[in-house]
Design an enzyme around this catalytic site. Structure first.
Site, PDB file in Angstrom:
ATOM      1  N   HIS A 283     -25.981   8.173 -13.410  1.00 12.03           N
ATOM      2  CA  HIS A 283     -25.970   9.629 -13.248  1.00 12.03           C
ATOM      3  C   HIS A 283     -24.669  10.092 -12.618  1.00 12.03           C
ATOM      4  CE1 HIS A 283     -27.905   7.827  -9.688  1.00 12.03           C
ATOM      5  NE2 HIS A 283     -27.356   8.788  -8.979  1.00 12.03           N
TER       6      HIS A 283
ATOM      7  N   HIS B 298     -23.122  13.125 -10.277  1.00 15.82           N
ATOM      8  CA  HIS B 298     -23.410  14.237  -9.358  1.00 15.82           C
ATOM      9  C   HIS B 298     -22.359  15.321  -9.592  1.00 15.82           C
ATOM     10  CE1 HIS B 298     -26.051  12.053  -6.346  1.00 15.82           C
ATOM     11  NE2 HIS B 298     -25.438  11.007  -6.871  1.00 15.82           N
TER      12      HIS B 298
ATOM     13  N   ILE C 232     -32.741  17.020  -5.833  1.00 15.24           N
ATOM     14  CA  ILE C 232     -33.810  17.510  -4.953  1.00 15.24           C
ATOM     15  C   ILE C 232     -33.378  17.507  -3.484  1.00 15.24           C
ATOM     16  CG2 ILE C 232     -35.058  15.356  -4.437  1.00 15.24           C
ATOM     17  CD1 ILE C 232     -36.624  18.644  -5.686  1.00 15.24           C
TER      18      ILE C 232
ATOM     19  N   GLU D  28     -29.047   4.649  -4.917  1.00 15.63           N
ATOM     20  CA  GLU D  28     -30.470   4.949  -4.694  1.00 15.63           C
ATOM     21  C   GLU D  28     -31.288   4.838  -5.981  1.00 15.63           C
ATOM     22  OE1 GLU D  28     -31.167   8.753  -2.650  1.00 15.63           O
ATOM     23  OE2 GLU D  28     -33.099   8.891  -3.689  1.00 15.63           O
TER      24      GLU D  28
HETATM   25  P1  AMP Z   1     -27.540   7.856  -5.818  1.00 15.64           P
HETATM   26  O1  AMP Z   1     -28.371   6.898  -6.651  1.00 15.64           O
HETATM   27  O2  AMP Z   1     -27.106   7.238  -4.521  1.00 15.64           O
HETATM   28  O3  AMP Z   1     -26.390   8.425  -6.600  1.00 15.64           O
HETATM   29  O4  AMP Z   1     -28.470   9.059  -5.388  1.00 15.64           O
HETATM   30  C1  AMP Z   1     -29.521   9.489  -6.196  1.00 15.64           C
HETATM   31  C2  AMP Z   1     -29.685  10.999  -6.057  1.00 15.64           C
HETATM   32  O5  AMP Z   1     -30.869  11.353  -6.765  1.00 15.64           O
HETATM   33  C3  AMP Z   1     -29.837  11.526  -4.622  1.00 15.64           C
HETATM   34  O6  AMP Z   1     -28.867  12.532  -4.390  1.00 15.64           O
HETATM   35  C4  AMP Z   1     -31.272  12.072  -4.594  1.00 15.64           C
HETATM   36  O7  AMP Z   1     -31.391  13.227  -3.799  1.00 15.64           O
HETATM   37  C5  AMP Z   1     -31.538  12.349  -6.057  1.00 15.64           C
HETATM   38  N1  AMP Z   1     -32.962  12.280  -6.424  1.00 15.64           N
HETATM   39  C6  AMP Z   1     -33.822  11.273  -6.175  1.00 15.64           C
HETATM   40  N2  AMP Z   1     -35.042  11.554  -6.663  1.00 15.64           N
HETATM   41  C7  AMP Z   1     -34.945  12.769  -7.249  1.00 15.64           C
HETATM   42  C8  AMP Z   1     -35.860  13.621  -7.925  1.00 15.64           C
HETATM   43  N3  AMP Z   1     -37.147  13.264  -8.105  1.00 15.64           N
HETATM   44  N4  AMP Z   1     -35.419  14.818  -8.385  1.00 15.64           N
HETATM   45  C9  AMP Z   1     -34.124  15.186  -8.208  1.00 15.64           C
HETATM   46  N5  AMP Z   1     -33.205  14.420  -7.571  1.00 15.64           N
HETATM   47  C10 AMP Z   1     -33.606  13.231  -7.090  1.00 15.64           C
END
Ligand code: AMP
Length: 129
Positions: A93, A95, A30, A88
């Site tokens: 996951h 990327h 997002i 976060e």
């Molecule tokens: P990280 O955990 O640091 O790898 O980052 C988590 C990723 O999830 C970030 O790039 C956010 O932009 C993404 N993210 C968080 N919430 C959502 C959501 N509801 N839909 C899509 N992406 C998300």
């Protein structure tokens, strides 16, 4: 408590979905670094990627590869990069980020897309699968 990604899998919060199997799910990030930035996740909620059991880890990599190939077809880019962070959201996951320059790999650099643009990107990647 269920992670935000488990809520996405369960359709409790919306996403721009790309693909789903019995074990894995892919959807657009997002807050994308670049247009087409996609997240691939196991449905099983495990915090850290390297804590996944071996079969799930290998399955996630295989699934991510299929999605990356579709991104490469759908989104003009030099190549698709794969990054794992997880600071976060505590749900493993991968990327997948379309890259044209090193800048695109840097988190913090964000691309603004309208809902219509997100949907068009998701549709293009789905069509390339
Ligand atoms: P990280 O955990 O640091 O790898 O980052 C988590 C990723 O999830 C970030 O790039 C956010 O932009 C993404 N993210 C968080 N919430 C959502 C959501 N509801 N839909 C899509 N992406 C998300």
């Amino acid at each position: 408590m269920a992670s935000i990604f488990t809520k996405i899998i369960n359709d409790e919060i919306p996403c721009y979905k790309i693909a789903e199997t019995d074990e894995f799910f892919a959807f657009l990030d997002i807050n994308p670094n670049a247009k087409g930035h996609t997240l691939c996740i196991p449905k099983q909620e495990v915090d850290k990627l390297f804590d996944l059991d071996e079969a799930t880890y290998n399955g996630l990599m295989q699934f991510s590869r299929q999605i990356a190939k579709a991104i490469e077809i759908a989104i003009p880019c030099n190549r698709v990069g794969l990054t794992v962070i997880g600071l976060e959201v505590p749900h493993a996951h991968v990327h997948l980020i379309p890259l044209n320059a090193m800048e695109d790999a840097k988190f913090g650099k964000k691309e603004s897309l309208t809902p219509e643009e997100f949907q068009a990107v998701a549709d293009a990647i789905k069509a390339a699968l």
